[in-house]
Scaffold this motif. Structure first.
Motif, PDB file in Angstrom:
ATOM      1  N   SER A  29       0.822  -1.210   0.000  1.00  0.00           N
ATOM      2  CA  SER A  29       0.000   0.000   0.000  1.00  0.00           C
ATOM      3  C   SER A  29       0.855   1.259   0.000  1.00  0.00           C
ATOM      4  O   SER A  29       1.907   1.317   0.647  1.00  0.00           O
ATOM      5  N   SER A  30       0.366   2.273  -0.709  1.00  0.00           N
ATOM      6  CA  SER A  30       1.033   3.576  -0.719  1.00  0.00           C
ATOM      7  C   SER A  30       0.293   4.610   0.130  1.00  0.00           C
ATOM      8  O   SER A  30       0.678   5.777   0.153  1.00  0.00           O
ATOM      9  N   ALA A  31      -0.751   4.190   0.809  1.00  0.00           N
ATOM     10  CA  ALA A  31      -1.549   5.118   1.611  1.00  0.00           C
ATOM     11  C   ALA A  31      -0.671   5.841   2.631  1.00  0.00           C
ATOM     12  O   ALA A  31       0.095   5.208   3.363  1.00  0.00           O
ATOM     13  N   GLY A  32      -0.770   7.153   2.656  1.00  0.00           N
ATOM     14  CA  GLY A  32      -0.019   7.933   3.638  1.00  0.00           C
ATOM     15  C   GLY A  32       1.402   8.258   3.249  1.00  0.00           C
ATOM     16  O   GLY A  32       2.094   8.977   3.984  1.00  0.00           O
ATOM     17  N   CYS A  33       1.860   7.756   2.100  1.00  0.00           N
ATOM     18  CA  CYS A  33       3.233   8.045   1.646  1.00  0.00           C
ATOM     19  C   CYS A  33       3.223   9.355   0.862  1.00  0.00           C
ATOM     20  O   CYS A  33       2.617   9.418  -0.214  1.00  0.00           O
ATOM     21  N   PRO A  34       3.885  10.393   1.354  1.00  0.00           N
ATOM     22  CA  PRO A  34       3.817  11.715   0.715  1.00  0.00           C
ATOM     23  C   PRO A  34       4.374  11.712  -0.702  1.00  0.00           C
ATOM     24  O   PRO A  34       5.288  10.936  -1.033  1.00  0.00           O
ATOM     25  N   GLY A  35       3.784  12.602  -1.527  1.00  0.00           N
ATOM     26  CA  GLY A  35       4.209  12.694  -2.913  1.00  0.00           C
ATOM     27  C   GLY A  35       4.623  14.097  -3.307  1.00  0.00           C
ATOM     28  O   GLY A  35       4.353  15.073  -2.596  1.00  0.00           O
ATOM     29  N   MET A  36       5.269  14.194  -4.452  1.00  0.00           N
ATOM     30  CA  MET A  36       5.670  15.480  -5.001  1.00  0.00           C
ATOM     31  C   MET A  36       4.480  16.184  -5.640  1.00  0.00           C
ATOM     32  O   MET A  36       3.427  15.583  -5.863  1.00  0.00           O
ATOM     33  N   ASP A  37       4.685  17.439  -5.983  1.00  0.00           N
ATOM     34  CA  ASP A  37       3.609  18.225  -6.579  1.00  0.00           C
ATOM     35  C   ASP A  37       3.243  17.762  -7.983  1.00  0.00           C
ATOM     36  O   ASP A  37       2.181  18.136  -8.495  1.00  0.00           O
ATOM     37  N   ASP A  38       4.106  16.954  -8.618  1.00  0.00           N
ATOM     38  CA  ASP A  38       3.792  16.497  -9.978  1.00  0.00           C
ATOM     39  C   ASP A  38       2.703  15.433 -10.001  1.00  0.00           C
ATOM     40  O   ASP A  38       2.206  15.048 -11.057  1.00  0.00           O
ATOM     41  N   GLY A  39       2.313  14.934  -8.826  1.00  0.00           N
ATOM     42  CA  GLY A  39       1.248  13.946  -8.761  1.00  0.00           C
ATOM     43  C   GLY A  39       1.647  12.560  -9.235  1.00  0.00           C
ATOM     44  O   GLY A  39       0.788  11.685  -9.400  1.00  0.00           O
ATOM     45  N   LEU A  40       2.948  12.343  -9.434  1.00  0.00           N
ATOM     46  CA  LEU A  40       3.425  11.059  -9.935  1.00  0.00           C
ATOM     47  C   LEU A  40       4.437  10.397  -9.002  1.00  0.00           C
ATOM     48  O   LEU A  40       4.410   9.183  -8.821  1.00  0.00           O
ATOM     49  N   HIS A  41       5.321  11.210  -8.439  1.00  0.00           N
ATOM     50  CA  HIS A  41       6.447  10.662  -7.691  1.00  0.00           C
ATOM     51  C   HIS A  41       6.319  10.913  -6.196  1.00  0.00           C
ATOM     52  O   HIS A  41       5.680  11.874  -5.771  1.00  0.00           O
ATOM     53  N   PHE A  42       6.955  10.057  -5.439  1.00  0.00           N
ATOM     54  CA  PHE A  42       6.974  10.201  -3.986  1.00  0.00           C
ATOM     55  C   PHE A  42       8.099  11.157  -3.586  1.00  0.00           C
ATOM     56  O   PHE A  42       9.068  11.358  -4.316  1.00  0.00           O
ATOM     57  N   THR A  43       7.953  11.746  -2.435  1.00  0.00           N
ATOM     58  CA  THR A  43       9.040  12.532  -1.864  1.00  0.00           C
ATOM     59  C   THR A  43      10.071  11.571  -1.266  1.00  0.00           C
ATOM     60  O   THR A  43       9.838  10.355  -1.187  1.00  0.00           O
ATOM     61  N   SER A  44      11.191  12.114  -0.818  1.00  0.00           N
ATOM     62  CA  SER A  44      12.202  11.261  -0.180  1.00  0.00           C
ATOM     63  C   SER A  44      11.594  10.497   0.988  1.00  0.00           C
ATOM     64  O   SER A  44      11.832   9.293   1.158  1.00  0.00           O
ATOM     65  N   GLU A  45      10.807  11.192   1.805  1.00  0.00           N
ATOM     66  CA  GLU A  45      10.172  10.534   2.946  1.00  0.00           C
ATOM     67  C   GLU A  45       9.153   9.502   2.466  1.00  0.00           C
ATOM     68  O   GLU A  45       9.003   8.429   3.063  1.00  0.00           O
ATOM     69  N   GLY A  46       8.461   9.821   1.382  1.00  0.00           N
ATOM     70  CA  GLY A  46       7.516   8.865   0.818  1.00  0.00           C
ATOM     71  C   GLY A  46       8.191   7.582   0.375  1.00  0.00           C
ATOM     72  O   GLY A  46       7.680   6.471   0.600  1.00  0.00           O
ATOM     73  N   TYR A  47       9.368   7.715  -0.247  1.00  0.00           N
ATOM     74  CA  TYR A  47      10.120   6.521  -0.659  1.00  0.00           C
ATOM     75  C   TYR A  47      10.575   5.716   0.549  1.00  0.00           C
ATOM     76  O   TYR A  47      10.571   4.477   0.520  1.00  0.00           O
ATOM     77  N   ARG A  48      10.987   6.405   1.596  1.00  0.00           N
ATOM     78  CA  ARG A  48      11.416   5.673   2.798  1.00  0.00           C
ATOM     79  C   ARG A  48      10.246   4.873   3.366  1.00  0.00           C
ATOM     80  O   ARG A  48      10.400   3.695   3.721  1.00  0.00           O
ATOM     81  N   MET A  49       9.098   5.517   3.466  1.00  0.00           N
ATOM     82  CA  MET A  49       7.925   4.834   4.016  1.00  0.00           C
ATOM     83  C   MET A  49       7.522   3.649   3.147  1.00  0.00           C
ATOM     84  O   MET A  49       7.256   2.547   3.650  1.00  0.00           O
ATOM     85  N   LEU A  50       7.471   3.885   1.827  1.00  0.00           N
ATOM     86  CA  LEU A  50       7.060   2.812   0.918  1.00  0.00           C
ATOM     87  C   LEU A  50       8.064   1.670   0.951  1.00  0.00           C
ATOM     88  O   LEU A  50       7.692   0.488   0.969  1.00  0.00           O
ATOM     89  N   GLY A  51       9.359   2.013   0.972  1.00  0.00           N
ATOM     90  CA  GLY A  51      10.392   0.983   1.023  1.00  0.00           C
ATOM     91  C   GLY A  51      10.298   0.134   2.279  1.00  0.00           C
ATOM     92  O   GLY A  51      10.474  -1.092   2.236  1.00  0.00           O
ATOM     93  N   LYS A  52      10.023   0.768   3.418  1.00  0.00           N
ATOM     94  CA  LYS A  52       9.865   0.019   4.664  1.00  0.00           C
ATOM     95  C   LYS A  52       8.667  -0.927   4.569  1.00  0.00           C
ATOM     96  O   LYS A  52       8.710  -2.043   5.109  1.00  0.00           O
ATOM     97  N   ARG A  53       7.626  -0.512   3.871  1.00  0.00           N
ATOM     98  CA  ARG A  53       6.458  -1.386   3.714  1.00  0.00           C
ATOM     99  C   ARG A  53       6.775  -2.589   2.826  1.00  0.00           C
ATOM    100  O   ARG A  53       6.307  -3.703   3.090  1.00  0.00           O
TER     101      ARG A  53
END
Length: 283
Positions: A243-267
């Motif tokens: 799941s990507s729920a709660g993983c922050p993204g960039m303003d482009d609406g496509l990519h995750f932020t650095s913190e989003g990648y960390r969260m997604l990677g941990k999942r």
């Protein structure tokens, strides 16, 4: 051929097999990663990301002279761990999560072959060239970094890695470039089946984890594609969705932020700990 010659050949074969078995470390667990820009990593790595355990390795799928990396060699998994100029990837904190929760005897290795903006067809073993002929000019150089055949390069690097350790699973993050593609699930199944065949892997022992697109919560332009991603376990018995729920993204609406990648990677890591190691309450 007499008995003595046959016996000598058998002994030689056993010695060769013993040598090959001895060189492969059963405690070196390797994971294959592929996809498009979110698997490559589109957010910059930060100072905290440079601190990596020596038990977490990456095998470079291309030469990166500026980073002192040689294709086919293992290095400590300091980002970028896909191409030479990528950012932080879900694979970064996937590996770190496994290391934090597994015994010190276990080493984790990743091979990441990902091309930004690519459709899933780029990893089609037999028909990738048809897709490449229609790919935009800016993507061609990226593809050429993988010898013009990202699927082939992934298999080539995986075979090198198998001399050192054991492939334990596959990570996928792709879909933004296949909007409304009702056949996407079947295309992923074909790629998965080809990887299993080419690398002689057992499907029961080779899970594939697929991460969701950036969620609607953060303006994800492709969040609707998560419907197709969640169909994957119904087609591949050892497929699992992250799941990507709660993983922050960039303003482009496509990519995750650095913190989003960390969260997604941990999942990704937590899911693999459940599936492969039976660890339910990981850090």
């Amino acid at each position: 051929m007499n008995y003595k010659n046959i016996k000598a050949i058998l002994v030689l074969g056993l010695l060769i097999c013993s040598s090959l078995s001895y060189s492969q470390d059963s405690n070196f667990h390797i994971y294959l990663c592929f996809g498009q820009s979110n698997m490559a990593g589109s957010a910059p790595a930060e100072a905290q990301d440079s601190i990596v355990s020596s038990r977490f390795k990456m095998l470079s799928a291309m030469d990166c002279p500026d980073r002192g990396r040689v294709m086919g060699n293992w290095d400590t998994a300091i980002p970028p761990i896909s191409d030479c100029n990528a950012g932080i990837s879900p694979a970064d904190y996937f590996g770190r999560t496994l290391i934090e929760n597994l015994p010190d005897s276990i080493t984790i290795g990743v091979i990441n072959v990902s091309v930004g903006g690519s459709r899933i067809e780029l990893f089609d073993k037999y028909n990738h060239q048809d897709y490449i002929e229609t790919a935009p000019d800016w993507m061609i150089g990226w593809i050429e970094n993988y010898g013009g055949n990202p699927y082939g390069r992934l298999v080539e690097m995986a075979r090198i890695a198998q001399k050192d350790g054991v492939i334990k699973g596959i990570l996928l993050h792709q879909g933004e470039s296949n909007p409304n593609d009702t056949l996407w699930v079947n295309k992923v199944q074909d790629i998965y089946d080809n990887l299993l065949a080419d690398l002689m892997l057992d499907p029961e022992n080779t899970p594939i984890l697929a991460g969701e697109m950036l969620s609607d919560e953060f303006g994800g332009r492709c969040h609707g594609f998560n419907h197709f991603i969640n169909l994957l376990p119904g087609v591949i018995s050892n497929a699992h969705v992250v799941s990507s729920a709660g993983c922050p993204g960039m303003d482009d609406g496509l990519h995750f932020t650095s913190e989003g990648y960390r969260m997604l990677g941990k999942r990704y890591g937590k899911k693999m700990l459940e599936v492969n190691y039976g660890i339910l309450n990981s850090k």
